[in-house]
Design an enzyme around this catalytic site. Structure first.
Site, PDB file in Angstrom:
ATOM      1  N   THR A  16       0.836  -1.213   0.000  1.00 24.75           N
ATOM      2  CA  THR A  16       0.000   0.000   0.000  1.00 24.75           C
ATOM      3  C   THR A  16       0.868   1.260   0.000  1.00 24.75           C
ATOM      4  O   THR A  16       0.468   2.284  -0.552  1.00 24.75           O
ATOM      5  CB  THR A  16      -0.980   0.036   1.194  1.00 24.75           C
ATOM      6  OG1 THR A  16      -0.246   0.079   2.416  1.00 24.75           O
ATOM      7  CG2 THR A  16      -1.911  -1.164   1.187  1.00 24.75           C
ATOM      8  N   LEU A  97      19.043  -4.843   5.879  1.00 26.65           N
ATOM      9  CA  LEU A  97      20.180  -4.766   4.953  1.00 26.65           C
ATOM     10  C   LEU A  97      21.462  -4.530   5.746  1.00 26.65           C
ATOM     11  O   LEU A  97      21.466  -3.762   6.708  1.00 26.65           O
ATOM     12  CB  LEU A  97      19.954  -3.619   3.973  1.00 26.65           C
ATOM     13  CG  LEU A  97      18.750  -3.814   3.031  1.00 26.65           C
ATOM     14  CD1 LEU A  97      18.350  -2.498   2.385  1.00 26.65           C
ATOM     15  CD2 LEU A  97      19.066  -4.865   1.971  1.00 26.65           C
ATOM     16  N   HIS A 113       8.607   3.686   8.745  1.00 31.18           N
ATOM     17  CA  HIS A 113       8.411   2.828   9.915  1.00 31.18           C
ATOM     18  C   HIS A 113       7.117   3.254  10.618  1.00 31.18           C
ATOM     19  O   HIS A 113       6.886   4.453  10.815  1.00 31.18           O
ATOM     20  CB  HIS A 113       9.603   2.957  10.872  1.00 31.18           C
ATOM     21  CG  HIS A 113       9.482   2.043  12.053  1.00 31.18           C
ATOM     22  ND1 HIS A 113       9.745   0.689  11.958  1.00 31.18           N
ATOM     23  CD2 HIS A 113       9.058   2.274  13.314  1.00 31.18           C
ATOM     24  CE1 HIS A 113       9.501   0.133  13.136  1.00 31.18           C
ATOM     25  NE2 HIS A 113       9.086   1.066  13.975  1.00 31.18           N
TER      26      HIS A 113
END
Ligand code: GAR
Length: 207
Positions: A16, A97, A113
């Protein structure tokens, strides 16, 4: 001719936030950058369908198929080079990562976030877990943060934040939806534009 920053969006799920970026491209909120690639670390993620529906090249790169974190990140780097990517947006990307990867793109990777960092962030805080933690702590205000990505999980410099009220009777799912609607889908495209514009200036595309 005006040239834009080339953006890659990394996803894992429903996408989304990717959709919000695609919509922002259409309505002009995101005007200095263009999404050139969508990469999912999960096969079959609906975000890939959203990319295809919008004519954006979509890639699946899984850690399992690559065999190691290093090989996974090398493949990501290859795709970035092949598509001349300037700027990476993590939009619901549920994989951490390593510094090997993030150090290649200083101030060129951002993440959304679903809390007001430094609350409810770091390893283990992702997706619905973030809202479960906010509700179980009993905070009355939560929100979303867009920040640069470095070697510290959720620890890079904050670009934008937006607060959202917690309401009586909220479940993690209800709160997640409100945080997306009232914060994430608004500040992610705005932050993407801000960084894209800066890149365009640095490259001399605009003055
Ligand atoms: C979003 O709420 C995003 O903030 C969160 O996952 C959801 C993905 O939804 N990301 C994290 O928790 C990263 N730590 P989407 O796939 O519909 O954009």
């Amino acid at each position: 001719m005006l040239t834009k920053a080339n953006i890659a969006v990394l996803v894992s799920g429903g996408g989304t936030n990717l959709q919000a970026l695609i919509d922002a491209q259409s309505n002009g909120v995101l005007k200095s950058g263009e999404i050139k690639a969508v990469i999912s670390n999960r096969a079959g993620a609906y975000a890939l369908t959203r990319a295809e529906k919008n004519g954006i090249p979509a890639f699946t790169v899984t850690k399992k198929e690559c065999g190691s974190q290093q090989a996974f990140e090398e493949r990501l780097t290859e795709i970035m080079k092949e598509n001349k990517i300037d700027f990476i947006v993590l939009a619901g990307f549920m994989s951490i990562l390593s510094e090997n990867f993030t150090a290649q793109f200083p101030s060129r990777i951002i993440n959304v976030h679903p809390s007001l960092i430094p609350s409810f962030c770091g390893k283990g805080f992702y997706g619905l877990h973030v809202h479960e933690a906010a509700l179980s702590y009993g905070v009355k205000v939560t929100g979303a943060t867009v920040h640069f990505v470095n070697e510290v999980c959720d620890g890079g410099k904050i670009i934008m934040q937006k607060a959202v009220e917690v309401e009586d009777g909220d479940t993690p799912e209800i709160l997640q939806k409100r945080v997306m609607e009232q914060a994430e889908w608004i500040i992610l495209p705005q932050a993407a534009e801000k960084v894209s514009e800066k890149i365009c200036r640095q490259k001399g595309f605009i003055s």
